[in-house]
Scaffold this active site. Sequence first.
Site, PDB file in Angstrom:
ATOM      1  N   ASP A 188      37.066  53.460  39.227  1.00  0.00           N
ATOM      2  CA  ASP A 188      38.194  53.718  39.356  1.00  0.00           C
ATOM      3  C   ASP A 188      38.626  55.193  38.976  1.00  0.00           C
ATOM      4  O   ASP A 188      37.879  55.948  38.781  1.00  0.00           O
ATOM      5  CB  ASP A 188      38.860  52.743  38.213  1.00  0.00           C
ATOM      6  CG  ASP A 188      40.556  52.753  38.501  1.00  0.00           C
ATOM      7  OD1 ASP A 188      41.089  53.167  39.261  1.00  0.00           O
ATOM      8  OD2 ASP A 188      40.896  51.543  37.814  1.00  0.00           O
TER       9      ASP A 188
ATOM     10  N   ASP B 133      47.173  48.132  43.819  1.00  0.00           N
ATOM     11  CA  ASP B 133      47.366  47.472  42.360  1.00  0.00           C
ATOM     12  C   ASP B 133      48.355  46.353  42.522  1.00  0.00           C
ATOM     13  O   ASP B 133      48.749  45.593  41.739  1.00  0.00           O
ATOM     14  CB  ASP B 133      47.946  48.307  41.303  1.00  0.00           C
ATOM     15  CG  ASP B 133      46.817  49.282  40.404  1.00  0.00           C
ATOM     16  OD1 ASP B 133      45.473  48.617  40.854  1.00  0.00           O
ATOM     17  OD2 ASP B 133      46.903  50.167  39.768  1.00  0.00           O
TER      18      ASP B 133
HETATM   19  C1  GLA Z   1      43.783  50.835  37.650  1.00  0.00           C
HETATM   20  C2  GLA Z   1      43.458  49.842  38.553  1.00  0.00           C
HETATM   21  C3  GLA Z   1      43.278  48.522  38.113  1.00  0.00           C
HETATM   22  C4  GLA Z   1      42.815  48.438  36.728  1.00  0.00           C
HETATM   23  C5  GLA Z   1      43.269  49.295  35.829  1.00  0.00           C
HETATM   24  C6  GLA Z   1      42.697  49.362  34.618  1.00  0.00           C
HETATM   25  O1  GLA Z   1      45.479  50.636  37.683  1.00  0.00           O
HETATM   26  O2  GLA Z   1      43.734  50.033  40.010  1.00  0.00           O
HETATM   27  O3  GLA Z   1      42.903  47.415  39.263  1.00  0.00           O
HETATM   28  O4  GLA Z   1      41.310  48.454  36.918  1.00  0.00           O
HETATM   29  O5  GLA Z   1      43.170  50.414  36.317  1.00  0.00           O
HETATM   30  O6  GLA Z   1      43.165  50.046  33.768  1.00  0.00           O
END
Ligand code: GLA
Length: 745
Positions: free
Chosen positions: A494, A564
């Site tokens: 990430d 997301d």
């Molecule tokens: C980001 C990612 C999510 C999740 C969060 C965790 O927003 O896109 O899928 O992994 O971080 O903090």
Amino acid sequence: MSLITVVSGPENRPLFFLRGAASTYAFGVHPAGLLCHLHWGGPLAPDAALAERYESGGIPFGPELVRIPPFGGRAPLDLLRMEYPTANTGDFREPAVDVLHADGTRGLRLIYVGHRVVAGKPALPGLPATYVESADEAETLEIELRDAREDAPGEPALCVEATLRYTVFAGRDVVVRSARVSNRGARAVTVLRAASASVDFTPRRLDLLTLPGAWARERWVERAPLRAGLHESASRRGASSHQAHPFFALLEPTADEARGEVHGFSLVYSGNHRGGVEVTQTSQARAFLGINPDGFAWRLEPGESFQAPEVVLAYSAEGLGGLSAQYHRLYRERLVRGAWRDRERPVLINNWEATYFNFDADKLAAIARTAGELGIELFVLDDGWFGKRNDDTTSLGDWVVDRKKLPDGLGDLGRRIEAEGLRFGLWFEPEMISADSDLYRAHPDWCLHIPGRDRTEVRQQLVLDFSRREVVEGVYAQVAKILREAPVGYVKWDMNRHLTEVASASLPPERQGEVSHRHILGVYAFAERLAGEFPDLLIEGCSGGGGRYDPGMLHYTPQFWCSDNTDAIARLRIQHGTSIVYPPCTMGAHVSAVPNHQVHRSTPMRTRGDVALAGQFGFELDLTKLDAADLAEAKDLAAQAKATRHLLRHGDLHRLQDPHTGNLTAWMLVSPERDEAVVTVVLSLAEPNWRLPALRLRGLDPGARYRCVHGPAGEWRGDVLLCIGLPLDELKQDFQSLRWHLKRV
Ligand code: GLA
């Protein structure tokens, strides 16, 4: 095989013809020594007579180059279609390259020096790139250009060279371009910009298609006619970003999904980019793409070179769908690399939306148990397993398991997951640091910052300075230790904020303009090390969803968390736009809970599943809370994901209905042998007193019969499906979906 033909024109000036499957890219050396564009489009036979077809004449108030030894001739600098245009020497349009010389002057005039053709495609050291597996897959042309400038008597030499590289792949309609700028003089110079490619089109009407977005709204499709002036899509965020995608296409105004000429530009890079088009006074369009020059200044000592990343130019006369097919095939076959490139990817369950930071080993094991019963193959433990991370204010940089949540450690959890029949995967955010972390307390200068300035936070976190080798190594050591010790088969990588106060404590003042690119080179170096030590690891990229879903990262991460936003209806536009460039097998897509956590919409499980099945399928909800009906549906979805994932890997995508322009979305994937297909249709909002027309399919064999083996029952002739279509009578409600798995009878 001869993909590149070099023809000798008048005065031995060469012309270059790069032959694609159904296209040609052609350019050559103008009488004044400049490298000029001739054609990019349909097939054009090599011919020396085309040397007469460079622009000539000139226009009132236009600059003219009169002569450069050893070349003669006049050059209308404002009209010539240039291969790599320069600044401050008479071409007033958007320059591709600009240099600040040691004497304080700016600009270049690049003159052809020589060329060579090599089999295959040389690597770009330190940068992600498309590649070949054997030398006969492609040919590469390298053109040497040198700045025409006489040195003052008694002064050290000033000399800059540019090397342009063009690769054509057999059987494809892509040309991959990159550029390198070298200092061959005796004093340092600063490269102020070095685009990867620039293409000048003949005067014509064109539409510009871009993929702008935002967090949870990535890569929406925008298309508009080009007007005079500059149109750009650029990121200054230190990442390719949710906001401006490093891709654009130019379309003839009548082009649609299946017909018409389309030219695409896709940058294999994950940092600041700038691409766009300048439409000039004579209606020529100059299209360019490369690293964003804003904030960029790269110092070259004598003998040093700067290598710009590559841009993939693709062409199709078969509309946007034809263009996507070019990108999909190249990117899944010769951009993505490693053990997972050709493997079918596991159906996964991710705990993020199920638990957020609030979990313990028993909770995770319970989800994994249900997952195992449903046939899910991989359990991914997301954020919150390390340091003291009970929310997003802390612990990034401390990649040590949180024994309060997981008292027996990751190894034990991994084995419990494996006992349920699933592989184990883990979330990391390697480039980030929380101010509240042991790493920050030990190394407060390891983040990007400017001395004396506040450190801007995003999501309560700072960005590690990956331009510094010791920082990359420090984080790598922590991550690798976990991967060596726990049975981890998958990593979600990430990256949850963009870069501010871009400066490095380790670089001298004259090199601070290099930090954002050096940072990205550090990111790539990290990815290389990971791939080298853990060749079987499946890595899924992520950046607050699809914020860094770009060809640069896809080189290392064969799949990417698309957004997301997990709402099925919102996902339609996101996945549709993403599919313009990227194959569905790269697109992470999960079934999540309702009401949806991002948009609070409730949609049927089947619809959530069908939309996720159009990408790399998984779940992201608490399976232990599902009722019997949803569990049965989930089991069927997992089975469908397995039954059709070979189509995701190798099938051709056809976009039949566009969610950006109507209530209906329809996509289909067809096997290369045309013996199998899946068709996905989603109705966003129903209308009263309205009947959906049958959906005409594409790509099938008209002489075959197809039977639906999963989905609404039926058997049809291929020609009927192509000409009349699949009946949509069953589609009646808001947020309803249908999905047919068709097999040749
Ligand atoms: C980001 C990612 C999510 C999740 C969060 C965790 O927003 O896109 O899928 O992994 O971080 O903090």
